[in-house]
Write a protein that holds these residues in place. Structure first.
Motif, PDB file in Angstrom:
ATOM      1  N   LYS A 190       3.524  -8.760 -13.122  1.00 27.42           N
ATOM      2  CA  LYS A 190       3.461  -8.053 -11.849  1.00 27.42           C
ATOM      3  C   LYS A 190       4.535  -8.609 -10.909  1.00 27.42           C
ATOM      4  CE  LYS A 190      -1.571  -7.608 -12.385  1.00 27.42           C
ATOM      5  NZ  LYS A 190      -2.899  -7.864 -11.778  1.00 27.42           N
ATOM      6  N   LEU A 191       4.850  -7.831  -9.895  1.00 27.91           N
ATOM      7  CA  LEU A 191       5.731  -8.305  -8.837  1.00 27.91           C
ATOM      8  C   LEU A 191       4.882  -8.983  -7.777  1.00 27.91           C
ATOM      9  CD1 LEU A 191       8.614  -8.403  -7.620  1.00 27.91           C
ATOM     10  CD2 LEU A 191       8.056  -6.262  -6.436  1.00 27.91           C
TER      11      LEU A 191
ATOM     12  N   ALA B 260       6.829  -1.082  -7.895  1.00 29.42           N
ATOM     13  CA  ALA B 260       6.133  -2.352  -7.638  1.00 29.42           C
ATOM     14  C   ALA B 260       6.501  -2.903  -6.263  1.00 29.42           C
ATOM     15  CB  ALA B 260       6.484  -3.356  -8.729  1.00 29.42           C
ATOM     16  N   LEU B 261       7.770  -2.797  -5.904  1.00 34.93           N
ATOM     17  CA  LEU B 261       8.211  -3.289  -4.598  1.00 34.93           C
ATOM     18  C   LEU B 261       7.521  -2.526  -3.474  1.00 34.93           C
ATOM     19  CD1 LEU B 261       9.993  -4.990  -2.777  1.00 34.93           C
ATOM     20  CD2 LEU B 261      11.855  -3.353  -3.147  1.00 34.93           C
ATOM     21  N   LEU B 262       7.438  -1.208  -3.602  1.00 32.87           N
ATOM     22  CA  LEU B 262       6.777  -0.408  -2.580  1.00 32.87           C
ATOM     23  C   LEU B 262       5.303  -0.788  -2.464  1.00 32.87           C
ATOM     24  CD1 LEU B 262       8.365   3.095  -3.317  1.00 32.87           C
ATOM     25  CD2 LEU B 262       8.981   1.474  -1.499  1.00 32.87           C
ATOM     26  N   GLN B 263       4.688  -1.085  -3.592  1.00 27.65           N
ATOM     27  CA  GLN B 263       3.277  -1.478  -3.572  1.00 27.65           C
ATOM     28  C   GLN B 263       3.055  -2.767  -2.780  1.00 27.65           C
ATOM     29  OE1 GLN B 263       1.662  -1.769  -7.567  1.00 27.65           O
ATOM     30  NE2 GLN B 263       0.760   0.273  -7.411  1.00 27.65           N
ATOM     31  N   VAL B 264       3.855  -3.804  -3.069  1.00 34.49           N
ATOM     32  CA  VAL B 264       3.601  -5.089  -2.412  1.00 34.49           C
ATOM     33  C   VAL B 264       3.935  -5.049  -0.926  1.00 34.49           C
ATOM     34  CG1 VAL B 264       3.822  -6.446  -4.520  1.00 34.49           C
ATOM     35  CG2 VAL B 264       5.859  -6.061  -3.097  1.00 34.49           C
ATOM     36  N   LEU B 265       4.949  -4.281  -0.544  1.00 37.59           N
ATOM     37  CA  LEU B 265       5.272  -4.157   0.876  1.00 37.59           C
ATOM     38  C   LEU B 265       4.149  -3.432   1.617  1.00 37.59           C
ATOM     39  CD1 LEU B 265       9.094  -3.326   0.775  1.00 37.59           C
ATOM     40  CD2 LEU B 265       7.995  -5.518   1.298  1.00 37.59           C
ATOM     41  N   LYS B 266       3.536  -2.470   0.958  1.00 35.49           N
ATOM     42  CA  LYS B 266       2.405  -1.771   1.562  1.00 35.49           C
ATOM     43  C   LYS B 266       1.201  -2.694   1.698  1.00 35.49           C
ATOM     44  CE  LYS B 266      -0.451   2.399   1.060  1.00 35.49           C
ATOM     45  NZ  LYS B 266      -0.716   3.620   0.238  1.00 35.49           N
ATOM     46  N   LYS B 267       1.016  -3.570   0.734  1.00 38.29           N
ATOM     47  CA  LYS B 267      -0.149  -4.463   0.759  1.00 38.29           C
ATOM     48  C   LYS B 267      -0.096  -5.466   1.905  1.00 38.29           C
ATOM     49  CE  LYS B 267      -1.603  -4.144  -4.066  1.00 38.29           C
ATOM     50  NZ  LYS B 267      -1.953  -4.877  -5.307  1.00 38.29           N
ATOM     51  N   ILE B 268       1.100  -5.847   2.342  1.00 37.32           N
ATOM     52  CA  ILE B 268       1.193  -6.778   3.471  1.00 37.32           C
ATOM     53  C   ILE B 268       1.317  -6.030   4.798  1.00 37.32           C
ATOM     54  CG2 ILE B 268       2.228  -8.613   2.070  1.00 37.32           C
ATOM     55  CD1 ILE B 268       4.917  -7.951   3.529  1.00 37.32           C
ATOM     56  N   ASN B 269       1.200  -4.697   4.751  1.00 41.78           N
ATOM     57  CA  ASN B 269       1.417  -3.885   5.955  1.00 41.78           C
ATOM     58  C   ASN B 269       2.729  -4.288   6.618  1.00 41.78           C
ATOM     59  OD1 ASN B 269      -1.112  -2.449   5.804  1.00 41.78           O
ATOM     60  ND2 ASN B 269      -2.112  -4.327   6.492  1.00 41.78           N
ATOM     61  N   CYS B 270       3.784  -4.184   5.861  1.00 37.75           N
ATOM     62  CA  CYS B 270       5.085  -4.723   6.249  1.00 37.75           C
ATOM     63  C   CYS B 270       5.473  -4.302   7.664  1.00 37.75           C
ATOM     64  CB  CYS B 270       6.151  -4.271   5.254  1.00 37.75           C
ATOM     65  SG  CYS B 270       7.702  -5.148   5.461  1.00 37.75           S
TER      66      CYS B 270
ATOM     67  N   ASP C 273       0.650  -3.663  -9.324  1.00 36.14           N
ATOM     68  CA  ASP C 273       0.106  -3.424 -10.654  1.00 36.14           C
ATOM     69  C   ASP C 273       1.096  -3.989 -11.672  1.00 36.14           C
ATOM     70  OD1 ASP C 273      -1.905  -2.032  -9.395  1.00 36.14           O
ATOM     71  OD2 ASP C 273      -1.055  -0.049  -9.831  1.00 36.14           O
ATOM     72  N   SER C 274       0.651  -4.169 -12.896  1.00 35.98           N
ATOM     73  CA  SER C 274       1.578  -4.613 -13.929  1.00 35.98           C
ATOM     74  C   SER C 274       2.642  -3.533 -14.104  1.00 35.98           C
ATOM     75  CB  SER C 274       0.847  -4.873 -15.244  1.00 35.98           C
ATOM     76  OG  SER C 274       0.326  -3.670 -15.768  1.00 35.98           O
ATOM     77  N   LEU C 275       3.868  -3.969 -14.345  1.00 40.68           N
ATOM     78  CA  LEU C 275       4.978  -3.011 -14.423  1.00 40.68           C
ATOM     79  C   LEU C 275       4.835  -2.018 -15.583  1.00 40.68           C
ATOM     80  CD1 LEU C 275       7.442  -2.899 -12.388  1.00 40.68           C
ATOM     81  CD2 LEU C 275       6.015  -4.937 -12.249  1.00 40.68           C
ATOM     82  N   PRO C 276       4.354  -2.410 -16.756  1.00 40.04           N
ATOM     83  CA  PRO C 276       4.160  -1.404 -17.807  1.00 40.04           C
ATOM     84  C   PRO C 276       3.178  -0.303 -17.407  1.00 40.04           C
ATOM     85  CG  PRO C 276       4.182  -3.592 -18.758  1.00 40.04           C
ATOM     86  CD  PRO C 276       4.134  -3.779 -17.265  1.00 40.04           C
TER      87      PRO C 276
ATOM     88  N   HIS D 156      13.749  -6.435 -10.891  1.00 39.99           N
ATOM     89  CA  HIS D 156      14.210  -5.879 -12.168  1.00 39.99           C
ATOM     90  C   HIS D 156      14.061  -4.352 -12.273  1.00 39.99           C
ATOM     91  CE1 HIS D 156      15.405  -9.507 -14.237  1.00 39.99           C
ATOM     92  NE2 HIS D 156      14.337 -10.113 -13.747  1.00 39.99           N
ATOM     93  N   GLY D 157      14.502  -3.650 -11.249  1.00 41.72           N
ATOM     94  CA  GLY D 157      14.499  -2.193 -11.317  1.00 41.72           C
ATOM     95  C   GLY D 157      13.162  -1.542 -11.086  1.00 41.72           C
ATOM     96  N   GLY D 158      12.156  -2.315 -10.698  1.00 38.96           N
ATOM     97  CA  GLY D 158      10.797  -1.779 -10.527  1.00 38.96           C
ATOM     98  C   GLY D 158      10.504  -1.408  -9.080  1.00 38.96           C
ATOM     99  N   LEU D 159      11.103  -0.350  -8.598  1.00 39.48           N
ATOM    100  CA  LEU D 159      10.919   0.065  -7.210  1.00 39.48           C
ATOM    101  C   LEU D 159       9.462   0.345  -6.887  1.00 39.48           C
ATOM    102  CD1 LEU D 159      12.085   0.842  -4.454  1.00 39.48           C
ATOM    103  CD2 LEU D 159      12.454   3.158  -5.351  1.00 39.48           C
TER     104      LEU D 159
END
Length: 262
Positions: free
Chosen positions: A216-217, A15-25, A231-234, A10-13
């Motif tokens: 969160k994403l 958040a996407l960058l955060q989760v990809l970093k957390k899995i060491n993509c 993190d939470s999107l807000p 939903h437009g939350g780039l």
């Protein structure tokens, strides 16, 4: 090769960058996106730009969600097909505003990306990945009305309602929940049932943890079911509302020819 499934962005780039970093993509990981890339937060064009580049680096599967349908018509210039009041009530205002200054080349790339989205993905372990659901008792390949793939909520409602003690062999066990080993969906945030993490009911995993709203994403390992969250999107977009408000129809006044508020 690991597979990860990602909920509605939903437009939350951020958040996407955060989760990809957390899995060491890793470039060998397969990333399965469940749809609804736009509407809500302000970075919808940037999300699409990022996904277009990401698929050049590693295996990605992009599922179609219903929120892209309005955007697709907007980019094609089919404004007469858009119910802007309905769209804005579903978070479209941020998307429309974010496309005001996008150049023609980028719009064309986004059109091609949206055209390439899949209705569903079925892997070699009989696991189905789909945005919303399906209604045909024989499975997705027999669905008569394909928009149900990204609009249906009855699959999730059925999974929620089923008695956990009911045997799969029971005559009353829902047929749709017998076809696939597992089904991964987004579309209906688990925050609606006061949950904040992925929820498993019967064979269905709901990975939409409310990123469009106050949640969160989530990204989840398809095999182990280990998951990571942003993190939470807000908190990531403190000056924005996302979809955390309702716009009464009589308040909306927008010129789609200039894509500006009146």
């Amino acid at each position: 090769m690991k597979k990860f499934v990602i909920g509605d962005i939903h437009g939350g780039l951020k958040a996407l960058l955060q989760v990809l970093k957390k899995i060491n993509c890793d470039e060998n990981y397969t990333l399965i996106f469940l749809g609804d890339y736009v509407d809500g937060w302000s970075e919808s064009p940037a999300v699409l730009d990022f996904l277009i580049e990401l698929q050049k680096k590693q295996p990605c599967i992009f599922i179609r969600g219903y929120h892209v349908e309005f955007l697709f018509d907007l980019l094609l210039g089919n404004k007469d097909k858009i119910d802007e009041k309905l769209w804005f009530q579903h978070g479209g205002e941020a998307t429309v505003l974010s496309y005001q200054n996008i150049n023609a080349e980028t719009k064309e790339k986004h059109i091609q990306f949206l055209q390439s989205l899949q209705d569903y993905y079925l892997d070699d372990k009989n696991r189905l990945f789909i945005h919303a659901g399906f209604t045909n008792m024989k499975g997705v390949e027999h669905e008569f009305f394909k928009p149900l793939f990204y609009w249906d909520r009855t699959l999730w409602e059925t999974a929620l309602a089923i008695d956990s003690q009911l045997s799969k062999d029971a005559i009353t066990y829902p047929l749709r929940l017998k076809i696939y080993n597992e089904i991964f969906i987004g579309h209906t945030p688990v925050t609606k049932i006061d949950e904040t993490i992925p929820v498993n009911k019967a064979c269905v995993w709901n990975v939409d943890t409310g990123a469009a709203f106050k949640g969160k994403l989530t990204i989840m390992d398809v095999d182990s079911k280990e998951f990571w969250q942003s993190d939470s999107l807000p908190d990531l977009y403190p000056t924005e509302k996302g979809r955390n408000y309702f716009i009464p129809i009589f308040v909306i006044n927008f010129n789609f020819n200039t894509m500006k508020k009146i």
